[in-house]
Design a protein around this motif. Structure first.
Motif: not given
Length: 137
Positions: A48-58
């Motif tokens: 739902x938004x643009x970014x070059x940064x990858x998320x880490x999720x848990x």
């Protein structure tokens, strides 16, 4: 004193994302409740938004004795302590963040207010990465 089963989803895409998640988990366990289960950490593109940064999720589950609104207040305090100054709702949209902690479930409670929705419908029904993590619990 009643104990409630809670499911949280954490995400980070700024700085040392693994360390950010580990720090948030330590704060959650110290201030909110003993963590019962963890999912694996999943790397995802922003949603739902643009970014070059990858998320880490848990995803994680825990038991707590505090109320839903007290839980929300404590989560927002943790986010702020870690450097997140404003919530997406204040900003009017999503952006990169050091840490994001969402309440996905809180016992069997169904709650809809201007600041809190339980269960968190986007994570349960709309976001594929969330469903993958939640299935592990």
């Amino acid at each position: 004193m009643s104990s409630y089963y809670v499911v949280l989803l954490l995400g980070s895409n700024i700085g040392n994302t693994l360390e950010n998640i580990e720090n948030a988990i330590a704060k959650i366990e110290k201030r909110i409740g003993k963590i019962d289960k963890f999912s694996k950490i999943l790397e995802t593109k922003p949603v739902e938004f643009v970014s070059n940064n990858i998320f880490r999720n848990i995803a994680l589950s825990l038991y707590t004795t505090i109320s839903p609104f007290s839980l929300l207040k404590e989560i927002k305090n943790i986010e702020k302590e870690m450097g997140r100054l404003e919530d997406s709702s204040v900003k009017g949209g999503y952006e990169d963040r050091i840490i994001d902690i969402d309440i996905v479930k809180f016992g069997e409670i169904n709650l809809q207010s201007s600041v809190l929705e339980i269960p968190h419908r986007k994570h349960l029904f709309e976001r594929d990465f969330s469903r993958v993590l939640l299935q592990e619990l």
